[in-house]
Design a protein around this motif. Structure first.
Motif, PDB file in Angstrom:
ATOM      1  N   PHE A 316      26.048  -0.757  -0.525  1.00  0.00           N
ATOM      2  CA  PHE A 316      25.079  -1.289   0.442  1.00  0.00           C
ATOM      3  C   PHE A 316      23.873  -0.210   0.549  1.00  0.00           C
ATOM      4  N   GLY A 317      24.669   0.482   1.633  1.00  0.00           N
ATOM      5  CA  GLY A 317      23.408   1.724   1.672  1.00  0.00           C
ATOM      6  C   GLY A 317      23.216   2.592   0.282  1.00  0.00           C
ATOM      7  N   LEU A 318      24.111   2.265  -0.516  1.00  0.00           N
ATOM      8  CA  LEU A 318      23.637   3.231  -1.881  1.00  0.00           C
ATOM      9  C   LEU A 318      22.750   2.267  -2.249  1.00  0.00           C
ATOM     10  N   LEU A 319      22.973   0.893  -2.497  1.00  0.00           N
ATOM     11  CA  LEU A 319      22.378   0.390  -3.464  1.00  0.00           C
ATOM     12  C   LEU A 319      20.438   0.046  -3.110  1.00  0.00           C
ATOM     13  N   TRP A 320      20.486   0.037  -1.544  1.00  0.00           N
ATOM     14  CA  TRP A 320      19.651   0.496  -0.705  1.00  0.00           C
ATOM     15  C   TRP A 320      18.639   0.985  -0.937  1.00  0.00           C
ATOM     16  N   GLN A 321      18.919   2.486  -0.989  1.00  0.00           N
ATOM     17  CA  GLN A 321      17.782   3.606  -1.540  1.00  0.00           C
ATOM     18  C   GLN A 321      17.575   3.708  -2.804  1.00  0.00           C
ATOM     19  N   ARG A 322      17.389   2.431  -3.873  1.00  0.00           N
ATOM     20  CA  ARG A 322      16.615   1.927  -4.746  1.00  0.00           C
ATOM     21  C   ARG A 322      15.716   0.971  -4.668  1.00  0.00           C
ATOM     22  N   TYR A 323      15.709   0.595  -3.855  1.00  0.00           N
ATOM     23  CA  TYR A 323      14.663  -0.480  -3.224  1.00  0.00           C
ATOM     24  C   TYR A 323      13.618   0.252  -3.786  1.00  0.00           C
ATOM     25  N   PRO A 324      12.640  -0.770  -4.206  1.00  0.00           N
ATOM     26  CA  PRO A 324      11.738   0.101  -4.878  1.00  0.00           C
ATOM     27  C   PRO A 324      10.438   0.034  -3.586  1.00  0.00           C
ATOM     28  N   ALA A 325       9.738   1.257  -3.662  1.00  0.00           N
ATOM     29  CA  ALA A 325       8.928   1.872  -2.924  1.00  0.00           C
ATOM     30  C   ALA A 325       7.797   0.889  -2.740  1.00  0.00           C
ATOM     31  N   SER A 326       6.971   0.306  -3.466  1.00  0.00           N
ATOM     32  CA  SER A 326       5.649  -0.473  -3.177  1.00  0.00           C
ATOM     33  C   SER A 326       6.083  -1.565  -3.386  1.00  0.00           C
ATOM     34  N   ALA A 327       6.649  -2.694  -3.153  1.00  0.00           N
ATOM     35  CA  ALA A 327       6.997  -3.712  -3.771  1.00  0.00           C
ATOM     36  C   ALA A 327       6.559  -4.674  -2.388  1.00  0.00           C
ATOM     37  N   PRO A 328       6.171  -5.780  -3.068  1.00  0.00           N
ATOM     38  CA  PRO A 328       5.249  -7.032  -1.995  1.00  0.00           C
ATOM     39  C   PRO A 328       5.952  -7.584  -1.206  1.00  0.00           C
ATOM     40  N   PRO A 329       6.186  -8.473   0.210  1.00  0.00           N
ATOM     41  CA  PRO A 329       6.766  -8.582   1.324  1.00  0.00           C
ATOM     42  C   PRO A 329       7.993  -9.548   0.384  1.00  0.00           C
ATOM     43  N   PRO A 330       9.076  -9.258   0.954  1.00  0.00           N
ATOM     44  CA  PRO A 330      10.109  -9.709   0.230  1.00  0.00           C
ATOM     45  C   PRO A 330      10.499 -11.507   0.794  1.00  0.00           C
ATOM     46  N   LEU A 331      10.900 -12.101   0.073  1.00  0.00           N
ATOM     47  CA  LEU A 331      10.937 -13.021   0.098  1.00  0.00           C
ATOM     48  C   LEU A 331      12.230 -14.369   0.553  1.00  0.00           C
ATOM     49  N   GLN A 332      13.216 -13.639  -0.225  1.00  0.00           N
ATOM     50  CA  GLN A 332      14.996 -14.410  -0.482  1.00  0.00           C
ATOM     51  C   GLN A 332      15.554 -13.297  -0.421  1.00  0.00           C
ATOM     52  N   VAL A 333      16.603 -13.238   0.046  1.00  0.00           N
ATOM     53  CA  VAL A 333      17.599 -11.442  -0.431  1.00  0.00           C
ATOM     54  C   VAL A 333      18.830 -12.419  -0.462  1.00  0.00           C
ATOM     55  N   GLY A 334      19.685 -11.525  -1.128  1.00  0.00           N
ATOM     56  CA  GLY A 334      21.137 -12.154  -1.463  1.00  0.00           C
ATOM     57  C   GLY A 334      22.274 -10.820  -1.896  1.00  0.00           C
ATOM     58  N   VAL A 335      23.515 -10.526  -1.075  1.00  0.00           N
ATOM     59  CA  VAL A 335      24.365 -10.142  -1.814  1.00  0.00           C
ATOM     60  C   VAL A 335      25.341 -10.919  -2.558  1.00  0.00           C
ATOM     61  N   THR A 336      25.935 -10.248  -3.068  1.00  0.00           N
ATOM     62  CA  THR A 336      27.292 -11.400  -4.113  1.00  0.00           C
ATOM     63  C   THR A 336      28.380  -9.943  -4.041  1.00  0.00           C
ATOM     64  N   PHE A 337      29.735 -10.312  -4.164  1.00  0.00           N
ATOM     65  CA  PHE A 337      30.681  -9.774  -4.120  1.00  0.00           C
ATOM     66  C   PHE A 337      30.747 -10.208  -5.776  1.00  0.00           C
ATOM     67  N   PHE A 338      32.000  -9.394  -7.070  1.00  0.00           N
ATOM     68  CA  PHE A 338      31.959  -9.663  -8.162  1.00  0.00           C
ATOM     69  C   PHE A 338      33.677  -9.208  -8.799  1.00  0.00           C
ATOM     70  N   HIS A 339      34.096  -9.290  -9.522  1.00  0.00           N
ATOM     71  CA  HIS A 339      35.553  -8.596  -9.771  1.00  0.00           C
ATOM     72  C   HIS A 339      36.061  -8.746  -8.577  1.00  0.00           C
ATOM     73  N   LEU A 340      36.627  -9.737  -8.429  1.00  0.00           N
ATOM     74  CA  LEU A 340      37.501  -9.964  -7.620  1.00  0.00           C
ATOM     75  C   LEU A 340      39.099  -9.814  -8.110  1.00  0.00           C
ATOM     76  N   THR A 341      40.021  -9.777  -7.219  1.00  0.00           N
ATOM     77  CA  THR A 341      41.387  -9.820  -7.569  1.00  0.00           C
ATOM     78  C   THR A 341      41.873 -10.579  -6.434  1.00  0.00           C
ATOM     79  N   ALA A 342      43.267 -11.702  -6.381  1.00  0.00           N
ATOM     80  CA  ALA A 342      43.107 -11.365  -5.616  1.00  0.00           C
ATOM     81  C   ALA A 342      44.274 -10.609  -4.511  1.00  0.00           C
ATOM     82  N   VAL A 343      44.861 -11.018  -3.200  1.00  0.00           N
ATOM     83  CA  VAL A 343      45.200  -9.693  -2.693  1.00  0.00           C
ATOM     84  C   VAL A 343      46.908  -9.620  -3.029  1.00  0.00           C
ATOM     85  N   ASN A 344      47.276 -10.938  -3.125  1.00  0.00           N
ATOM     86  CA  ASN A 344      48.688 -10.309  -3.255  1.00  0.00           C
ATOM     87  C   ASN A 344      48.693  -9.831  -5.249  1.00  0.00           C
ATOM     88  N   ASN A 345      47.272  -9.553  -6.224  1.00  0.00           N
ATOM     89  CA  ASN A 345      48.371  -9.135  -7.143  1.00  0.00           C
ATOM     90  C   ASN A 345      47.244  -7.831  -7.320  1.00  0.00           C
TER      91      ASN A 345
END
Ligand code: MG
Length: 414
Positions: A316-345
């Motif tokens: 997340f820290g690496l991704l957050w470094q790419r936050y645009p420098a002159s952005a308007p105020p944030p309104l909504q934020v979200g995180v999503t995990f993808f490429h999921l694998t079941a632990v037992n696989n």
């Protein structure tokens, strides 16, 4: 059929990292062990040691007997992870990395002009050249094939420093010299089952009708194997769930970059706990922000599958470094995990560092289940909690009294 996958596998990974780091180990037989005692097993061996029959799993005492002059070094997991990220970035600068398969393996999809044999080979040479310039002791085997499964197989066919292309017209004969166990997905028990079905060689495996493989795998995994061996592109067996994520509309007083970051930290920790409860590992994370007005920002990253919160926080820290420098105020934020694998696989062994982190994650999950979701958390979410905004997002508002009395130190920093 086009060449659609390029697979990079680093040779003798841990010992090569040691040789890259420590010049006095170069050209010498090196084994890496978890601790420095003769009773443990080698977790990696350099090619100089492999020539004496030392390999992963060889007992250290036995390895010393087989290979006089063997240098045994203690494993340095965090160094190997650091190299892992550097190498991914290096490959990614030549060709986008699509999937990270283990600490020393990654796969890139080939599309458009890249699918042509000469172009694909050119890319492979470029990857090797780029690594050779900065890390000459990290050697890789690259496989190029119509699908990732065969590309991985190709990468195993020539070591070290290999470069093998499996063209459609070479199939299936080019595979016949392999053993059943050389294929990803065929372990000891599957091999035994294949024997029961009358399949003892790769030639028999490749020529068997689809029904036989269906029977050998007790289901559609056998149909997948049938298609993979023929170079077809087959989707990975879908996990029941595709993503795990959370999003949150920011209260007016939280519409600043630092507070949006803190909210995302909390959402990330919450989603990671949910991922663990559901029994999944994630190999991708995306972060998104919707700003006042219609603008949006989002970034995502692929990584080695994990369910460890600290690793997610690092990404997340690496991704957050790419936050645009002159952005308007944030309104909504979200995180999503993808490429999921079941632990037992998941078949790869967990490095010891990862298992101790997991124990910490599980302990935190238990505390939060018992005393309310915000009882303990990693420090990144603290500014939001301090701003008094956190409880609003929870369906189950944490009992402040219990928190304060039971856990005076609420934030767990890292
Ligand atoms: Mg390897």
């Amino acid at each position: 059929m086009a060449l659609r996958a390029l697979f990079v596998d680093f040779n003798s990974y841990f010992s090569s990292v040691e040789q890259q780091e420590l010049p006095h180990l170069r050209g010498r037989p090196v084994a890496v062990a978890p601790v420095l005692t003769d009773s443990t097993c080698c977790i990696a061996a350099s090619y100089e040691a492999k020539r004496f029959g030392v390999k992963t799993g060889t007992n250290v005492g036995e390895a010393r007997k087989r290979c006089p002059g063997l240098v045994v070094v203690e494993a340095r997991p965090s160094l190997y992870v650091e190299y892992h990220h550097k190498l991914i970035a290096m490959v990614d600068s030549c060709l986008p990395v699509t999937a990270i398969r283990s600490i020393d393996e990654m796969c890139c999809n080939l599309r458009g002009r890249w699918c042509e044999r000469e172009t694909a080979l050119g890319l492979a040479h470029e990857i090797k050249a780029r690594i050779a310039t900065t890390m000459p002791f990290m050697r890789s085997s690259i496989g190029i094939a119509p699908n990732p499964f065969l590309a991985k197989t190709a990468s195993d066919m020539q070591k070290p420093d290999g470069l093998v292309v499996i063209d459609e017209h070479d199939l299936p004969e080019c595979l016949f010299r392999l053993e059943l166990r050389d294929f990803c997905g065929i372990g000891a028990s599957r091999e035994a089952r294949l024997h029961e079905c009358g399949i003892r060689t790769v030639q028999q495996l490749c020529l068997a009708p689809k029904e036989t493989l269906h029977r050998a795998w007790n289901g559609i995994e056998g149909d997948r194997m049938y298609a993979l061996l023929r170079g077809e592109e087959v989707e990975r067996a879908p996990s029941e769930r595709c993503t795990v994520g959370h999003s949150h509309v920011l209260e007016p007083k939280c519409r600043t970059k630092p507070l949006a970051e803190a909210v995302l930290h909390r959402l990330l920790q919450k989603a990671a706990a949910r991922l663990r409860t559901l029994g999944y590992l994630a190999a991708g994370l995306s972060v998104s922000v919707k700003f006042l007005g219609q603008q949006r920002w989002g970034e995502e990253m692929n990584f080695l599958e994990t369910q460890d919160t600290l690793e997610f926080i690092r990404i997340f820290g690496l991704l957050w470094q790419r936050y645009p420098a002159s952005a308007p105020p944030p309104l909504q934020v979200g995180v999503t995990f993808f490429h999921l694998t079941a632990v037992n696989n998941v078949t790869r062994p967990l490095p010891s560092m990862e298992s101790s982190r997991l124990a910490l994650d599980q302990a935190m999950d238990r505390l939060n289940q018992a005393y309310g979701r915000n009882t303990v958390y990693f420090g990144g979410a603290q500014p939001e909690v301090a701003a008094g905004a956190a409880p609003i997002a929870f369906t189950n508002i944490p009992a402040k009294e219990i928190e304060r009395k039971t856990f005076p130190a609420r934030a767990c920093s890292h």
